[in-house]
Design a protein around this motif. Structure first.
Motif, PDB file in Angstrom:
ATOM      1  N   ALA A  83       0.856  -1.188   0.000  1.00  0.00           N
ATOM      2  CA  ALA A  83       0.000   0.000   0.000  1.00  0.00           C
ATOM      3  C   ALA A  83       0.892   1.238   0.000  1.00  0.00           C
ATOM      4  CB  ALA A  83      -0.913   0.003   1.228  1.00  0.00           C
ATOM      5  N   GLU A  84       0.691   2.135  -0.964  1.00  0.00           N
ATOM      6  CA  GLU A  84       1.491   3.357  -1.068  1.00  0.00           C
ATOM      7  C   GLU A  84       0.604   4.571  -0.788  1.00  0.00           C
ATOM      8  OE1 GLU A  84       4.786   3.475  -4.050  1.00  0.00           O
ATOM      9  OE2 GLU A  84       3.573   1.926  -5.026  1.00  0.00           O
ATOM     10  N   THR A  85       1.141   5.495   0.008  1.00  0.00           N
ATOM     11  CA  THR A  85       0.366   6.654   0.433  1.00  0.00           C
ATOM     12  C   THR A  85       1.241   7.896   0.446  1.00  0.00           C
ATOM     13  OG1 THR A  85      -0.974   5.225   1.870  1.00  0.00           O
ATOM     14  CG2 THR A  85      -1.108   7.581   2.267  1.00  0.00           C
ATOM     15  N   ASP A  86       0.667   9.010   0.002  1.00  0.00           N
ATOM     16  CA  ASP A  86       1.315  10.327   0.099  1.00  0.00           C
ATOM     17  C   ASP A  86       0.667  11.104   1.232  1.00  0.00           C
ATOM     18  OD1 ASP A  86       3.261  10.370  -2.076  1.00  0.00           O
ATOM     19  OD2 ASP A  86       1.527  10.236  -3.405  1.00  0.00           O
ATOM     20  N   THR A  87       1.511  11.658   2.092  1.00  0.00           N
ATOM     21  CA  THR A  87       1.023  12.381   3.266  1.00  0.00           C
ATOM     22  C   THR A  87       1.663  13.760   3.338  1.00  0.00           C
ATOM     23  OG1 THR A  87       0.795  10.292   4.459  1.00  0.00           O
ATOM     24  CG2 THR A  87       0.780  12.300   5.772  1.00  0.00           C
ATOM     25  N   SER A  88       0.866  14.769   3.583  1.00  0.00           N
ATOM     26  CA  SER A  88       1.367  16.133   3.764  1.00  0.00           C
ATOM     27  C   SER A  88       1.237  16.509   5.229  1.00  0.00           C
ATOM     28  CB  SER A  88       0.579  17.124   2.898  1.00  0.00           C
ATOM     29  OG  SER A  88       0.760  16.836   1.521  1.00  0.00           O
TER      30      SER A  88
ATOM     31  N   PHE B 118     -10.905  -3.132   3.047  1.00  0.00           N
ATOM     32  CA  PHE B 118     -10.223  -2.776   4.299  1.00  0.00           C
ATOM     33  C   PHE B 118      -8.996  -1.887   4.065  1.00  0.00           C
ATOM     34  CE2 PHE B 118      -8.838  -6.990   2.905  1.00  0.00           C
ATOM     35  CZ  PHE B 118      -7.468  -6.825   2.790  1.00  0.00           C
ATOM     36  N   ASP B 119      -8.398  -1.941   2.854  1.00  0.00           N
ATOM     37  CA  ASP B 119      -7.241  -1.087   2.604  1.00  0.00           C
ATOM     38  C   ASP B 119      -7.639   0.381   2.594  1.00  0.00           C
ATOM     39  OD1 ASP B 119      -8.769  -1.500   0.356  1.00  0.00           O
ATOM     40  OD2 ASP B 119      -7.071  -1.429  -1.041  1.00  0.00           O
ATOM     41  N   GLY B 120      -8.775   0.710   1.995  1.00  0.00           N
ATOM     42  CA  GLY B 120      -9.228   2.098   1.985  1.00  0.00           C
ATOM     43  C   GLY B 120      -9.862   2.524   3.296  1.00  0.00           C
ATOM     44  N   VAL B 121     -10.453   1.570   4.007  1.00  0.00           N
ATOM     45  CA  VAL B 121     -11.144   1.896   5.258  1.00  0.00           C
ATOM     46  C   VAL B 121     -10.183   1.960   6.441  1.00  0.00           C
ATOM     47  CG1 VAL B 121     -12.921   1.107   6.884  1.00  0.00           C
ATOM     48  CG2 VAL B 121     -13.300   0.899   4.423  1.00  0.00           C
ATOM     49  N   ILE B 122      -9.197   1.072   6.468  1.00  0.00           N
ATOM     50  CA  ILE B 122      -8.329   0.950   7.641  1.00  0.00           C
ATOM     51  C   ILE B 122      -6.892   1.371   7.354  1.00  0.00           C
ATOM     52  CG2 ILE B 122      -7.360  -0.660   9.325  1.00  0.00           C
ATOM     53  CD1 ILE B 122     -10.310  -0.071   9.727  1.00  0.00           C
ATOM     54  N   ILE B 123      -6.281   0.791   6.324  1.00  0.00           N
ATOM     55  CA  ILE B 123      -4.830   0.921   6.147  1.00  0.00           C
ATOM     56  C   ILE B 123      -4.413   2.343   5.774  1.00  0.00           C
ATOM     57  CG2 ILE B 123      -2.853   0.122   4.802  1.00  0.00           C
ATOM     58  CD1 ILE B 123      -4.227  -2.583   4.583  1.00  0.00           C
ATOM     59  N   ASN B 124      -4.961   2.882   4.696  1.00  0.00           N
ATOM     60  CA  ASN B 124      -4.532   4.218   4.249  1.00  0.00           C
ATOM     61  C   ASN B 124      -4.776   5.313   5.291  1.00  0.00           C
ATOM     62  OD1 ASN B 124      -3.557   3.270   1.800  1.00  0.00           O
ATOM     63  ND2 ASN B 124      -5.491   3.568   0.735  1.00  0.00           N
ATOM     64  N   PRO B 125      -5.965   5.357   5.940  1.00  0.00           N
ATOM     65  CA  PRO B 125      -6.151   6.370   6.990  1.00  0.00           C
ATOM     66  C   PRO B 125      -5.164   6.211   8.149  1.00  0.00           C
ATOM     67  CG  PRO B 125      -8.269   5.508   6.281  1.00  0.00           C
ATOM     68  CD  PRO B 125      -7.234   4.636   5.650  1.00  0.00           C
ATOM     69  N   ALA B 126      -4.842   4.961   8.508  1.00  0.00           N
ATOM     70  CA  ALA B 126      -3.897   4.737   9.604  1.00  0.00           C
ATOM     71  C   ALA B 126      -2.506   5.234   9.229  1.00  0.00           C
ATOM     72  CB  ALA B 126      -3.853   3.254   9.957  1.00  0.00           C
ATOM     73  N   ILE B 127      -2.085   4.964   7.996  1.00  0.00           N
ATOM     74  CA  ILE B 127      -0.777   5.452   7.543  1.00  0.00           C
ATOM     75  C   ILE B 127      -0.736   6.971   7.573  1.00  0.00           C
ATOM     76  CG2 ILE B 127       0.811   5.543   5.589  1.00  0.00           C
ATOM     77  CD1 ILE B 127      -0.204   2.787   4.751  1.00  0.00           C
ATOM     78  N   GLN B 128      -1.788   7.607   7.057  1.00  0.00           N
ATOM     79  CA  GLN B 128      -1.849   9.072   7.021  1.00  0.00           C
ATOM     80  C   GLN B 128      -1.698   9.657   8.429  1.00  0.00           C
ATOM     81  OE1 GLN B 128      -2.536  11.407   4.524  1.00  0.00           O
ATOM     82  NE2 GLN B 128      -2.741  10.036   2.775  1.00  0.00           N
ATOM     83  N   GLU B 129      -2.459   9.148   9.354  1.00  0.00           N
ATOM     84  CA  GLU B 129      -2.467   9.698  10.712  1.00  0.00           C
ATOM     85  C   GLU B 129      -1.128   9.488  11.420  1.00  0.00           C
ATOM     86  OE1 GLU B 129      -4.837   9.058  14.966  1.00  0.00           O
ATOM     87  OE2 GLU B 129      -5.645   8.210  13.098  1.00  0.00           O
ATOM     88  N   ILE B 130      -0.580   8.289  11.316  1.00  0.00           N
ATOM     89  CA  ILE B 130       0.653   7.975  12.048  1.00  0.00           C
ATOM     90  C   ILE B 130       1.843   8.712  11.460  1.00  0.00           C
ATOM     91  CG2 ILE B 130       2.276   6.098  12.544  1.00  0.00           C
ATOM     92  CD1 ILE B 130      -0.171   4.278  12.900  1.00  0.00           C
ATOM     93  N   VAL B 131       1.925   8.823  10.124  1.00  0.00           N
ATOM     94  CA  VAL B 131       3.033   9.558   9.503  1.00  0.00           C
ATOM     95  C   VAL B 131       3.004  11.024   9.936  1.00  0.00           C
ATOM     96  CG1 VAL B 131       3.945  10.409   7.311  1.00  0.00           C
ATOM     97  CG2 VAL B 131       3.295   8.016   7.540  1.00  0.00           C
ATOM     98  N   LYS B 132       1.821  11.624   9.965  1.00  0.00           N
ATOM     99  CA  LYS B 132       1.716  13.015  10.427  1.00  0.00           C
ATOM    100  C   LYS B 132       2.151  13.141  11.887  1.00  0.00           C
ATOM    101  CE  LYS B 132      -2.006  14.411   7.296  1.00  0.00           C
ATOM    102  NZ  LYS B 132      -3.408  14.900   7.186  1.00  0.00           N
ATOM    103  N   GLU B 133       1.755  12.184  12.700  1.00  0.00           N
ATOM    104  CA  GLU B 133       2.102  12.217  14.122  1.00  0.00           C
ATOM    105  C   GLU B 133       3.608  12.113  14.348  1.00  0.00           C
ATOM    106  OE1 GLU B 133       1.458   9.362  18.085  1.00  0.00           O
ATOM    107  OE2 GLU B 133       0.122   9.171  16.343  1.00  0.00           O
TER     108      GLU B 133
ATOM    109  N   VAL C 130       5.097   7.035   1.444  1.00  0.00           N
ATOM    110  CA  VAL C 130       5.366   5.850   2.256  1.00  0.00           C
ATOM    111  C   VAL C 130       4.815   4.612   1.548  1.00  0.00           C
ATOM    112  CG1 VAL C 130       4.985   4.744   4.490  1.00  0.00           C
ATOM    113  CG2 VAL C 130       5.240   7.215   4.363  1.00  0.00           C
ATOM    114  N   ALA C 131       5.607   3.540   1.561  1.00  0.00           N
ATOM    115  CA  ALA C 131       5.177   2.244   1.034  1.00  0.00           C
ATOM    116  C   ALA C 131       5.162   1.230   2.174  1.00  0.00           C
ATOM    117  CB  ALA C 131       6.100   1.779  -0.087  1.00  0.00           C
ATOM    118  N   VAL C 132       3.996   0.604   2.385  1.00  0.00           N
ATOM    119  CA  VAL C 132       3.829  -0.358   3.480  1.00  0.00           C
ATOM    120  C   VAL C 132       3.503  -1.728   2.890  1.00  0.00           C
ATOM    121  CG1 VAL C 132       2.498  -0.972   5.530  1.00  0.00           C
ATOM    122  CG2 VAL C 132       3.026   1.434   5.057  1.00  0.00           C
ATOM    123  N   ASN C 133       4.278  -2.727   3.264  1.00  0.00           N
ATOM    124  CA  ASN C 133       3.995  -4.114   2.889  1.00  0.00           C
ATOM    125  C   ASN C 133       3.252  -4.785   4.045  1.00  0.00           C
ATOM    126  OD1 ASN C 133       5.336  -3.867   0.416  1.00  0.00           O
ATOM    127  ND2 ASN C 133       7.292  -4.460   1.298  1.00  0.00           N
TER     128      ASN C 133
END
Length: 278
Positions: A81-86, A121-136, A99-102
């Motif tokens: 799962a790959e995500t861009d976070t600002s 579940f990737d759109g509901v759980i994984i991507n939002p979790a990555i966004q929040e934790i990377v910002k934190e 960020v790329a998460v395996n």
């Protein structure tokens, strides 16, 4: 010549033939829908009239009730799962993180995941979790540290993400910070700082080289002075007298026994007596 037709065949009505064909087609359709296969790297779950069954199916061929049951396949292989976070760093520098998460689904808990979250579940759980934790996490570090301490930042993100997704039976296998992107002004300041550090390092190296060369010259002068001092200690009256005798002997060897008739100055004195008394 007339061919005789079997009487039994004559008795078969067209309607009966159609019925037989329909029956055969029905059997084929039913038979084709009575079996399903679960692909390698997946697990299967029965769904009966919209209700999910917790009976997990392993890869292979399985029986199902035609038109009543379906089989949902859940991928248990490692997925990316790959995500861009600002976000903003600790010193309020804007930073964009790719960020790329395996991750993978725990096959023993596939029923809970599909029953509680669903296939998205990737759109509901994984991507939002990555966004929040990377910002934190990025908010805890100055912008420069995000670059120089990338492994530490990635490790902290992985630890927090593992705890978060573990609640949903998702396993984090690996995480990679592909890129940090900063503002142009910050990039220019980093470049200027690196140039200044390189110049300072060059100046320091030049100073060390000059110091080493100076020490080498001092050591060489000290060695020469010490050598001269030792040579002076070797010069004794006996040595001087010996050298004088050697010079006189060499002069006598070259003398033809005739004194010069005209001299432009004092005639070199050779102590012949001292030579003959040796």
């Amino acid at each position: 010549m007339e061919v005789e037709v079997n009487p039994k065949i004559k008795q078969v009505r067209p309607g009966k033939i159609i019925s037989i064909v329909i029956a055969v087609l029905f059997i084929v359709v039913i038979g084709g829908n009575a079996f399903t296969s679960v692909e390698y790297g997946h697990v299967g779950l029965y769904k009966t009239f919209g209700k999910l069954n917790d009976n997990m199916l392993s890869p292979g061929i399985h029986f199902k009730i035609p038109f009543i049951q379906t089989v949902i396949q859940v991928n248990t292989q490692v997925t990316k799962a790959e995500t861009d976070t600002s976000a903003s760093s600790k010193d309020l520098q804007p930073v964009s993180t790719h960020v790329a998460v395996n991750y993978s689904v725990n096959k023993d808990s596939a029923y809970n995941l599909m029953n509680n979250i669903g296939g998205n579940f990737d759109g509901v759980i994984i991507n939002p979790a990555i966004q929040e934790i990377v910002k934190e996490v990025t908010a805890k570090y100055p912008a420069e540290d995000l670059i120089t301490r990338r492994d530490l930042v990635a490790g902290e993100i992985s630890e927090l993400l593992t705890k978060r997704l573990g609640k949903y039976d998702l396993v984090v296998n690996d995480i990679n910070i592909v890129n940090f992107k900063f503002s142009d002004a910050f990039n220019q300041s980093i470049e200027a700082k690196q140039v200044a550090q390189q110049q300072a390092l060059k100046a320091e190296n030049d100073l060390r080289r000059v110091e080493i060369e100076a020490k080498q010259k001092i050591a060489q002068a000290q060695a020469e002075a010490e050598s001269l001092r030792l040579k002076k200690q070797e010069v004794t009256p006996e040595l001087v007298q010996l050298k004088q005798i050697e010079v006189q002997e060499k002069a006598l060897e070259k003398w033809n026994g005739v004194l010069p008739s005209v001299t432009g100055g004092a005639t070199p004195f050779v102590d012949i007596q001292s030579l003959t008394q040796k």
